[in-house]
Write a protein that holds these residues in place. Structure first.
Motif, PDB file in Angstrom:
ATOM      1  N   GLN A  17      -0.958 -40.553 -30.000  1.00 36.20           N
ATOM      2  CA  GLN A  17      -1.380 -39.272 -30.560  1.00 36.20           C
ATOM      3  C   GLN A  17      -1.631 -38.239 -29.461  1.00 36.20           C
ATOM      4  O   GLN A  17      -1.344 -37.052 -29.640  1.00 36.20           O
ATOM      5  CB  GLN A  17      -2.659 -39.504 -31.360  1.00 36.20           C
ATOM      6  CG  GLN A  17      -3.004 -38.455 -32.345  1.00 36.20           C
ATOM      7  CD  GLN A  17      -4.212 -38.872 -33.151  1.00 36.20           C
ATOM      8  OE1 GLN A  17      -5.170 -39.434 -32.617  1.00 36.20           O
ATOM      9  NE2 GLN A  17      -4.189 -38.609 -34.437  1.00 36.20           N
ATOM     10  N   TYR A  18      -2.130 -38.685 -28.331  1.00 38.48           N
ATOM     11  CA  TYR A  18      -2.416 -37.795 -27.207  1.00 38.48           C
ATOM     12  C   TYR A  18      -1.162 -37.025 -26.798  1.00 38.48           C
ATOM     13  O   TYR A  18      -1.212 -35.806 -26.599  1.00 38.48           O
ATOM     14  CB  TYR A  18      -2.957 -38.597 -26.027  1.00 38.48           C
ATOM     15  CG  TYR A  18      -3.095 -37.775 -24.772  1.00 38.48           C
ATOM     16  CD1 TYR A  18      -4.184 -36.939 -24.589  1.00 38.48           C
ATOM     17  CD2 TYR A  18      -2.121 -37.821 -23.772  1.00 38.48           C
ATOM     18  CE1 TYR A  18      -4.310 -36.173 -23.444  1.00 38.48           C
ATOM     19  CE2 TYR A  18      -2.234 -37.067 -22.631  1.00 38.48           C
ATOM     20  CZ  TYR A  18      -3.328 -36.243 -22.471  1.00 38.48           C
ATOM     21  OH  TYR A  18      -3.437 -35.479 -21.336  1.00 38.48           O
ATOM     22  N   LEU A  61      -8.462 -30.481 -26.528  1.00 35.02           N
ATOM     23  CA  LEU A  61      -7.795 -31.782 -26.633  1.00 35.02           C
ATOM     24  C   LEU A  61      -8.758 -32.949 -26.439  1.00 35.02           C
ATOM     25  O   LEU A  61      -8.726 -33.913 -27.188  1.00 35.02           O
ATOM     26  CB  LEU A  61      -6.641 -31.859 -25.635  1.00 35.02           C
ATOM     27  CG  LEU A  61      -5.766 -33.106 -25.695  1.00 35.02           C
ATOM     28  CD1 LEU A  61      -5.149 -33.271 -27.072  1.00 35.02           C
ATOM     29  CD2 LEU A  61      -4.687 -33.044 -24.632  1.00 35.02           C
ATOM     30  N   SER A  65     -10.950 -38.154 -32.936  1.00 33.53           N
ATOM     31  CA  SER A  65      -9.871 -38.939 -33.539  1.00 33.53           C
ATOM     32  C   SER A  65     -10.098 -40.428 -33.326  1.00 33.53           C
ATOM     33  O   SER A  65      -9.899 -41.232 -34.239  1.00 33.53           O
ATOM     34  CB  SER A  65      -8.528 -38.515 -32.939  1.00 33.53           C
ATOM     35  OG  SER A  65      -7.486 -39.217 -33.541  1.00 33.53           O
ATOM     36  N   THR A 106      -2.561 -28.605 -28.430  1.00 32.18           N
ATOM     37  CA  THR A 106      -3.802 -28.650 -29.210  1.00 32.18           C
ATOM     38  C   THR A 106      -4.980 -28.160 -28.364  1.00 32.18           C
ATOM     39  O   THR A 106      -5.203 -28.671 -27.271  1.00 32.18           O
ATOM     40  CB  THR A 106      -4.087 -30.091 -29.687  1.00 32.18           C
ATOM     41  OG1 THR A 106      -3.005 -30.516 -30.506  1.00 32.18           O
ATOM     42  CG2 THR A 106      -5.387 -30.170 -30.467  1.00 32.18           C
ATOM     43  N   HIS A 147      -0.229 -34.360 -29.430  1.00 29.35           N
ATOM     44  CA  HIS A 147      -1.119 -33.197 -29.380  1.00 29.35           C
ATOM     45  C   HIS A 147      -0.927 -32.388 -28.099  1.00 29.35           C
ATOM     46  O   HIS A 147      -0.980 -31.161 -28.119  1.00 29.35           O
ATOM     47  CB  HIS A 147      -2.581 -33.624 -29.518  1.00 29.35           C
ATOM     48  CG  HIS A 147      -2.953 -33.986 -30.911  1.00 29.35           C
ATOM     49  ND1 HIS A 147      -3.125 -33.045 -31.896  1.00 29.35           N
ATOM     50  CD2 HIS A 147      -3.170 -35.183 -31.496  1.00 29.35           C
ATOM     51  CE1 HIS A 147      -3.450 -33.634 -33.038  1.00 29.35           C
ATOM     52  NE2 HIS A 147      -3.483 -34.946 -32.808  1.00 29.35           N
ATOM     53  N   ARG A 148      -0.708 -33.062 -27.004  1.00 26.17           N
ATOM     54  CA  ARG A 148      -0.485 -32.362 -25.736  1.00 26.17           C
ATOM     55  C   ARG A 148       0.812 -31.540 -25.797  1.00 26.17           C
ATOM     56  O   ARG A 148       0.857 -30.406 -25.331  1.00 26.17           O
ATOM     57  CB  ARG A 148      -0.443 -33.352 -24.590  1.00 26.17           C
ATOM     58  CG  ARG A 148      -0.312 -32.659 -23.265  1.00 26.17           C
ATOM     59  CD  ARG A 148      -0.748 -33.558 -22.150  1.00 26.17           C
ATOM     60  NE  ARG A 148      -0.524 -32.866 -20.913  1.00 26.17           N
ATOM     61  CZ  ARG A 148      -1.467 -32.488 -20.106  1.00 26.17           C
ATOM     62  NH1 ARG A 148      -2.715 -32.780 -20.390  1.00 26.17           N
ATOM     63  NH2 ARG A 148      -1.200 -31.857 -18.996  1.00 26.17           N
ATOM     64  N   SER A 186     -11.015 -33.356 -29.461  1.00 23.93           N
ATOM     65  CA  SER A 186     -10.263 -33.827 -30.626  1.00 23.93           C
ATOM     66  C   SER A 186      -9.848 -35.282 -30.462  1.00 23.93           C
ATOM     67  O   SER A 186      -9.817 -36.029 -31.439  1.00 23.93           O
ATOM     68  CB  SER A 186      -9.051 -32.937 -30.896  1.00 23.93           C
ATOM     69  OG  SER A 186      -8.095 -33.052 -29.880  1.00 23.93           O
TER      70      SER A 186
END
Length: 116
Positions: free
Chosen positions: A43-44, A55, A62, A52, A47-48, A58
């Motif tokens: 997920q990182y 970060l 998460s 996002t 999002h990166r 979040s």
């Protein structure tokens, strides 16, 4: 959203597969830490790539939600709910069981601490 649906399906299947594994403490570590950690690492990068904001915050949130979700799924599956395949109960039966499962889940730690 596509990633989340696929990932949750895969990790739900993994959780169901190991729900009765022994030792329970090691299974708990896998469910509460390893599965959310794997989810978070993939997920990182998503999002990166999309930029996002906030970060770090979040990712922490998460991880906490993923740990709570996989923990609850494991808890429910060990009690025969939310299982797919031959061993399953009906979806309606799972829905009827949810209020008691949530109550048992929320009170499990206090009951364990005060039972000693």
């Amino acid at each position: 959203a596509t990633y989340a649906v696929c990932a949750m399906g895969i990790f739900g299947a993994v959780t169901q597969r190991i729900r009765n594994a022994r030792p329970v403490w090691l299974t708990g570590m896998i469910v509460w830490l390893a599965i959310p950690g794997v989810l978070l690492s993939a997920q990182y990068f998503v999002h990166r790539a999309f930029g996002t904001p906030e970060l770090r915050a979040s990712m922490i949130a998460s991880f906490c939600f993923a740990a709570l979700g996989t923990g609850f799924n494991w808890f429910a599956m060990r009690r025969g709910a939310m299982i797919t395949g031959a061993q399953r109960s009906s979806f309606a039966a799972d829905l009827r069981a949810l209020p008691n499962l949530v109550l048992d889940f929320v009170t499990a730690l206090p009951r364990a601490l005060f039972a000693r």
